[in-house]
Design a protein around this motif. Structure first.
Motif, PDB file in Angstrom:
ATOM      1  N   LEU A  11       0.886  -1.182  -0.102  1.00 34.49           N
ATOM      2  CA  LEU A  11      -0.349   0.171  -0.355  1.00 34.49           C
ATOM      3  C   LEU A  11       0.390   1.251  -0.188  1.00 34.49           C
ATOM      4  O   LEU A  11       1.850   1.335   0.602  1.00 34.49           O
ATOM      5  N   ARG A  38      -0.600  -7.016 -15.392  1.00 41.12           N
ATOM      6  CA  ARG A  38      -1.388  -6.115 -14.315  1.00 41.12           C
ATOM      7  C   ARG A  38      -3.132  -6.550 -14.282  1.00 41.12           C
ATOM      8  O   ARG A  38      -4.147  -6.249 -15.473  1.00 41.12           O
ATOM      9  N   ALA A  40      -6.862  -5.264 -12.699  1.00 35.69           N
ATOM     10  CA  ALA A  40      -8.023  -4.520 -11.170  1.00 35.69           C
ATOM     11  C   ALA A  40      -9.434  -5.430 -11.271  1.00 35.69           C
ATOM     12  O   ALA A  40      -9.608  -5.963 -12.047  1.00 35.69           O
ATOM     13  N   PRO A  88      -3.312   5.948  -8.018  1.00 36.81           N
ATOM     14  CA  PRO A  88      -4.202   5.295  -7.575  1.00 36.81           C
ATOM     15  C   PRO A  88      -5.106   4.233  -9.016  1.00 36.81           C
ATOM     16  O   PRO A  88      -5.161   2.777  -8.533  1.00 36.81           O
ATOM     17  N   GLU A  89      -5.406   4.766 -10.018  1.00 35.77           N
ATOM     18  CA  GLU A  89      -5.440   3.867 -11.255  1.00 35.77           C
ATOM     19  C   GLU A  89      -4.636   2.788 -11.406  1.00 35.77           C
ATOM     20  O   GLU A  89      -4.933   2.267 -12.221  1.00 35.77           O
ATOM     21  N   THR A  91      -3.603   0.875  -9.145  1.00 39.63           N
ATOM     22  CA  THR A  91      -4.156  -0.420  -8.471  1.00 39.63           C
ATOM     23  C   THR A  91      -4.689  -1.580  -8.956  1.00 39.63           C
ATOM     24  O   THR A  91      -5.148  -1.473  -9.829  1.00 39.63           O
ATOM     25  N   ALA A  92      -3.988  -2.041  -9.159  1.00 42.26           N
ATOM     26  CA  ALA A  92      -3.692  -4.436  -9.190  1.00 42.26           C
ATOM     27  C   ALA A  92      -3.412  -5.071  -8.707  1.00 42.26           C
ATOM     28  O   ALA A  92      -2.174  -5.036  -7.472  1.00 42.26           O
ATOM     29  N   GLN A 120      -0.246  -7.836  -4.959  1.00 39.87           N
ATOM     30  CA  GLN A 120      -1.035  -6.697  -4.753  1.00 39.87           C
ATOM     31  C   GLN A 120      -0.128  -5.321  -4.580  1.00 39.87           C
ATOM     32  O   GLN A 120       0.306  -4.769  -4.534  1.00 39.87           O
ATOM     33  N   VAL A 121      -0.483  -4.537  -5.534  1.00 39.62           N
ATOM     34  CA  VAL A 121      -0.485  -3.225  -5.059  1.00 39.62           C
ATOM     35  C   VAL A 121      -1.962  -2.136  -4.969  1.00 39.62           C
ATOM     36  O   VAL A 121      -2.512  -2.055  -6.342  1.00 39.62           O
ATOM     37  N   THR A 122      -1.607  -1.623  -4.330  1.00 40.80           N
ATOM     38  CA  THR A 122      -2.607  -0.701  -4.099  1.00 40.80           C
ATOM     39  C   THR A 122      -2.040   0.508  -3.499  1.00 40.80           C
ATOM     40  O   THR A 122      -1.622   0.880  -2.632  1.00 40.80           O
ATOM     41  N   VAL A 123      -3.134   1.763  -4.362  1.00 42.60           N
ATOM     42  CA  VAL A 123      -2.625   3.453  -3.954  1.00 42.60           C
ATOM     43  C   VAL A 123      -3.908   3.544  -4.053  1.00 42.60           C
ATOM     44  O   VAL A 123      -4.410   4.484  -4.657  1.00 42.60           O
ATOM     45  N   SER A 124      -3.623   4.280  -2.521  1.00 45.31           N
ATOM     46  CA  SER A 124      -4.480   5.268  -2.228  1.00 45.31           C
ATOM     47  C   SER A 124      -4.087   7.041  -2.672  1.00 45.31           C
ATOM     48  O   SER A 124      -3.371   7.932  -3.084  1.00 45.31           O
TER      49      SER A 124
END
Length: 125
Positions: A11, A38, A40, A88-89, A91-92, A120-124
């Protein structure tokens, strides 16, 4: 057979960076083109980047060009994806993959023979 194991996901806030690794075992890693894809939730798997066996040729999706860098270390049998200025896009789940030949079809996931389990890669925002 080539076994691939990704690591380095997590994250991160928008604008941050992550470095993904893909550890290869089995047959000689240097014989294979490596790609990153990737996926999503609710979307199809999409091409991110690819690198030729020697590392001399690379290819990127337009959406990551200038922000992501693919590289490899054939001595350590490891591939990398440096991801900067994350959005954020981005994220995947990120997958590394291997195929024998480099060429115009490196962006097509159907041409890859071996896949990792994903990270998992999550970008807030």
């Amino acid at each position: 057979q080539v076994q691939l194991v990704e690591s380095g996901g997590g994250l991160v806030q928008a604008g941050g960076s992550l470095r993904l690794s893909c550890a290869a075992s089995g047959r000689t890693f240097s014989r294979y083109t490596m790609g990153w894809f990737r996926q999503a939730p609710g979307k199809e798997r999409e091409f991110v980047a690819a690198i030729s066996r020697s590392g001399g040729d690379t290819s990127y999706a337009d959406s990551v060009q200038g922000r992501f860098t693919i590289s490899r270390d054939n001595v350590e049998n490891t591939g990398f994806l440096q991801m900067n200025s994350l959005k954020p896009e981005d994220t995947a789940v990120y997958y590394c993959a291997a195929r024998r030949a480099y060429g115009d079809s490196v962006g097509n996931f159907e041409g890859y023979d071996y896949w990792g389990q994903g990270t998992q890669v999550t970008v807030s925002s």
